[in-house]
Design a protein around this motif. Structure first.
Motif, PDB file in Angstrom:
ATOM      1  N   ALA A   7       5.411 -10.908  -5.955  1.00  0.00           N
ATOM      2  CA  ALA A   7       5.830  -9.558  -5.579  1.00  0.00           C
ATOM      3  C   ALA A   7       6.948  -9.069  -6.505  1.00  0.00           C
ATOM      4  N   LEU A   8       6.744  -7.884  -7.086  1.00  0.00           N
ATOM      5  CA  LEU A   8       7.771  -7.236  -7.896  1.00  0.00           C
ATOM      6  C   LEU A   8       8.415  -6.078  -7.133  1.00  0.00           C
ATOM      7  N   VAL A   9       7.672  -5.544  -6.192  1.00  0.00           N
ATOM      8  CA  VAL A   9       8.168  -4.425  -5.382  1.00  0.00           C
ATOM      9  C   VAL A   9       7.895  -4.740  -3.918  1.00  0.00           C
ATOM     10  N   LYS A  10       8.943  -4.749  -3.122  1.00  0.00           N
ATOM     11  CA  LYS A  10       8.798  -4.980  -1.673  1.00  0.00           C
ATOM     12  C   LYS A  10       9.488  -3.828  -0.962  1.00  0.00           C
ATOM     13  N   PRO A  11       8.717  -2.935  -0.351  1.00  0.00           N
ATOM     14  CA  PRO A  11       9.327  -1.788   0.322  1.00  0.00           C
ATOM     15  C   PRO A  11       9.974  -2.175   1.644  1.00  0.00           C
ATOM     16  N   GLU A  12      10.880  -1.341   2.123  1.00  0.00           N
ATOM     17  CA  GLU A  12      11.537  -1.600   3.396  1.00  0.00           C
ATOM     18  C   GLU A  12      10.582  -1.410   4.568  1.00  0.00           C
ATOM     19  N   ILE A  13       9.527  -0.631   4.351  1.00  0.00           N
ATOM     20  CA  ILE A  13       8.458  -0.522   5.352  1.00  0.00           C
ATOM     21  C   ILE A  13       7.454  -1.630   5.043  1.00  0.00           C
ATOM     22  N   PRO A  14       7.268  -2.588   5.940  1.00  0.00           N
ATOM     23  CA  PRO A  14       6.413  -3.748   5.647  1.00  0.00           C
ATOM     24  C   PRO A  14       4.935  -3.398   5.742  1.00  0.00           C
ATOM     25  N   PHE A  15       4.444  -2.707   4.743  1.00  0.00           N
ATOM     26  CA  PHE A  15       3.061  -2.226   4.803  1.00  0.00           C
ATOM     27  C   PHE A  15       2.231  -2.698   3.617  1.00  0.00           C
ATOM     28  N   SER A  16       2.811  -2.640   2.418  1.00  0.00           N
ATOM     29  CA  SER A  16       2.055  -3.015   1.218  1.00  0.00           C
ATOM     30  C   SER A  16       3.014  -3.409   0.099  1.00  0.00           C
ATOM     31  N   ASP A  17       2.922  -4.654  -0.376  1.00  0.00           N
ATOM     32  CA  ASP A  17       3.796  -5.129  -1.456  1.00  0.00           C
ATOM     33  C   ASP A  17       3.209  -4.788  -2.824  1.00  0.00           C
ATOM     34  N   GLY A  18       4.092  -4.615  -3.788  1.00  0.00           N
ATOM     35  CA  GLY A  18       3.667  -4.375  -5.163  1.00  0.00           C
ATOM     36  C   GLY A  18       3.680  -5.678  -5.938  1.00  0.00           C
ATOM     37  N   THR A  19       2.575  -6.399  -5.910  1.00  0.00           N
ATOM     38  CA  THR A  19       2.464  -7.650  -6.659  1.00  0.00           C
ATOM     39  C   THR A  19       2.141  -7.356  -8.119  1.00  0.00           C
ATOM     40  N   ARG A  20       2.246  -8.390  -8.945  1.00  0.00           N
ATOM     41  CA  ARG A  20       1.851  -8.220 -10.350  1.00  0.00           C
ATOM     42  C   ARG A  20       0.395  -7.758 -10.443  1.00  0.00           C
ATOM     43  N   GLY A  21      -0.446  -8.306  -9.589  1.00  0.00           N
ATOM     44  CA  GLY A  21      -1.851  -7.924  -9.600  1.00  0.00           C
ATOM     45  C   GLY A  21      -2.056  -6.458  -9.288  1.00  0.00           C
ATOM     46  N   VAL A  22      -1.310  -5.959  -8.305  1.00  0.00           N
ATOM     47  CA  VAL A  22      -1.411  -4.541  -7.945  1.00  0.00           C
ATOM     48  C   VAL A  22      -0.913  -3.661  -9.085  1.00  0.00           C
ATOM     49  N   LEU A  23       0.243  -3.996  -9.648  1.00  0.00           N
ATOM     50  CA  LEU A  23       0.829  -3.171 -10.704  1.00  0.00           C
ATOM     51  C   LEU A  23       0.013  -3.197 -11.990  1.00  0.00           C
ATOM     52  N   GLN A  24      -0.825  -4.221 -12.169  1.00  0.00           N
ATOM     53  CA  GLN A  24      -1.660  -4.275 -13.372  1.00  0.00           C
ATOM     54  C   GLN A  24      -2.669  -3.143 -13.438  1.00  0.00           C
ATOM     55  N   CYS A  25      -2.943  -2.504 -12.298  1.00  0.00           N
ATOM     56  CA  CYS A  25      -3.872  -1.368 -12.325  1.00  0.00           C
ATOM     57  C   CYS A  25      -3.297  -0.195 -13.112  1.00  0.00           C
ATOM     58  N   LEU A  26      -1.996  -0.232 -13.402  1.00  0.00           N
ATOM     59  CA  LEU A  26      -1.364   0.843 -14.160  1.00  0.00           C
ATOM     60  C   LEU A  26      -1.433   0.632 -15.667  1.00  0.00           C
ATOM     61  N   LYS A  27      -2.090  -0.451 -16.092  1.00  0.00           N
ATOM     62  CA  LYS A  27      -2.338  -0.614 -17.523  1.00  0.00           C
ATOM     63  C   LYS A  27      -3.240   0.516 -18.014  1.00  0.00           C
ATOM     64  N   PRO A  28      -3.187   0.854 -19.313  1.00  0.00           N
ATOM     65  CA  PRO A  28      -4.085   1.896 -19.830  1.00  0.00           C
ATOM     66  C   PRO A  28      -5.537   1.646 -19.432  1.00  0.00           C
ATOM     67  N   LYS A  29      -6.176   2.688 -18.906  1.00  0.00           N
ATOM     68  CA  LYS A  29      -7.584   2.680 -18.474  1.00  0.00           C
ATOM     69  C   LYS A  29      -7.813   1.890 -17.188  1.00  0.00           C
ATOM     70  N   GLY A  30      -6.755   1.346 -16.593  1.00  0.00           N
ATOM     71  CA  GLY A  30      -6.910   0.618 -15.343  1.00  0.00           C
ATOM     72  C   GLY A  30      -7.258   1.545 -14.187  1.00  0.00           C
ATOM     73  N   GLU A  31      -8.004   1.024 -13.229  1.00  0.00           N
ATOM     74  CA  GLU A  31      -8.393   1.805 -12.054  1.00  0.00           C
ATOM     75  C   GLU A  31      -7.383   1.581 -10.943  1.00  0.00           C
ATOM     76  N   LEU A  32      -6.713   2.646 -10.529  1.00  0.00           N
ATOM     77  CA  LEU A  32      -5.631   2.528  -9.565  1.00  0.00           C
ATOM     78  C   LEU A  32      -6.167   2.069  -8.208  1.00  0.00           C
ATOM     79  N   VAL A  33      -5.477   1.102  -7.596  1.00  0.00           N
ATOM     80  CA  VAL A  33      -5.955   0.492  -6.355  1.00  0.00           C
ATOM     81  C   VAL A  33      -5.256   1.098  -5.141  1.00  0.00           C
ATOM     82  N   THR A  34      -5.904   0.933  -3.995  1.00  0.00           N
ATOM     83  CA  THR A  34      -5.391   1.448  -2.724  1.00  0.00           C
ATOM     84  C   THR A  34      -3.975   0.966  -2.444  1.00  0.00           C
TER      85      THR A  34
END
Length: 242
Positions: A7-34
Motif C-alpha cells: 500500500a502506497l496510499v491508505k485513506p482515512e475512510i477504510p474503503f479502498s487502498d492504493g497499492t502499487r498494483g492499483v497505481l500502476q494503472c496510471l502508467k501511459p496507456k494503462g486502463e484505470l481500475v475501479t
C-alpha cells in the motif's frame, strides 16, 4: 523488489487502498481500475470534511452507480452502505460526483448540481451508438437518488423541501476535450473532473503528464495515512541515487 500489494496510499475512510498494483494503472496507456476511483472518492471526501463535517460536495465510490444500475440494492440498503462515509446533509448540498461504468468498458461522470438543478453529463468519448443508453441510465440514477434523499435523516431542518432530482435539467457541456479513439483515458478524465470539481466549466486537458500528476497527488495527499512514510522512502531513494 517492489510488491504489487504494497500500500502506497491508505485513506482515512477504510474503503479502498492504493497499492502499487492499483497505481500502476496510471502508467501511459494503462486502463484505470475501479479501486483507483474509489480511492480518489475517499481522499476527496476527507478533504471536504476537513472544512465542514457536512460537506457541500459529495464524491460517491463506483459501487454506488454499479449497485443502482444492477437493480439489486434498495434505497435503505444503499443508505447503510454510503451514508456515514460519503454523505452529509442535503440542506447544505451543492454537488454529487458519481462515476459510472458502461458495460465494463467505458467510464463517464455524472454531476448532480443542486444549486442550479442540473444533471451534468461528462463523457470523454460520447459514442453515438451508446449515448441513448447512457442517458437512460443517468435518468435511472436520478430517480433512485431522489428516492434515497427523501429520508429525513439527511436534513438538518425538518421542513426543508426535498430535491426533485428527476426533474433536474440534463446538461452536456460543449467544447470539452475528448479522448483518442484507441486510448484508455476515460477513467483519467473522470478522475480529473472529480479533482477539478467544476472549476472552469469542466474544461480539462488529459495526457500522460495528467496520469503522473494524479499518481503523485494521491501519494502525497494530505489525507493519505502513509504520506509521511512515502516521503521518508523518497528521501532514502534520492540519497541512494547520488
Amino acid at each position: 523488489m517492489f510488491h504489487r500489494k504494497e500500500a502506497l496510499v491508505k485513506p482515512e475512510i477504510p474503503f479502498s487502498d492504493g497499492t502499487r498494483g492499483v497505481l500502476q494503472c496510471l502508467k501511459p496507456k494503462g486502463e484505470l481500475v475501479t479501486d483507483l476511483l474509489n480511492l480518489l472518492a475517499c481522499l476527496l471526501t476527507k478533504k471536504e470534511r476537513s472544512f465542514n463535517q457536512n460537506p457541500p460536495i459529495w464524491f460517491f465510490p463506483t459501487n454506488v452507480s454499479q449497485a443502482i444500475l444492477s437493480w439489486t440494492t434498495n434505497p435503505n440498503s444503499m443508505k447503510i452502505l454510503i451514508k456515514a462515509n460519503f454523505m452529509g446533509k442535503v440542506d447544505l448540498l451543492e454537488k454529487i460526483f458519481i462515476p459510472v461504468n458502461d458495460d465494463n468498458k467505458h467510464w463517464y461522470l455524472i454531476v448532480l448540481d443542486f444549486k442550479n438543478e442540473q444533471v451534468v453529463y461528462l463523457d470523454s468519448y460520447p459514442e453515438e451508438g451508446r449515448m441513448l443508453a447512457r442517458i437512460r441510465r443517468t435518468k435511472l440514477l436520478c430517480i433512485y437518488l431522489e428516492e434515497l434523499l427523501q429520508d429525513q435523516s439527511f436534513y438538518l431542518i425538518d421542513d426543508n423541501p426535498k430535491p426533485i432530482v428527476s426533474e433536474f435539467k440534463m446538461v452536456i457541456p460543449e467544447g470539452l476535450m475528448v479522448q483518442k479513439k484507441d486510448s484508455n483515458d476515460c477513467g483519467v478524465f473522470v478522475a480529473t473532473w472529480m479533482n477539478q470539481m467544476g472549476i472552469n466549466g469542466y474544461k480539462i486537458e488529459v495526457d500522460n503528464f495528467t496520469r503522473l500528476k494524479l499518481a503523485v497527488d494521491l501519494v502525497l495527499h494530505s489525507h493519505n495515512l502513509l504520506q509521511g512514510v512515502m516521503l521518508s522512502k523518497s528521501l532514502v531513494w534520492m540519497k541512494d541515487m547520488r
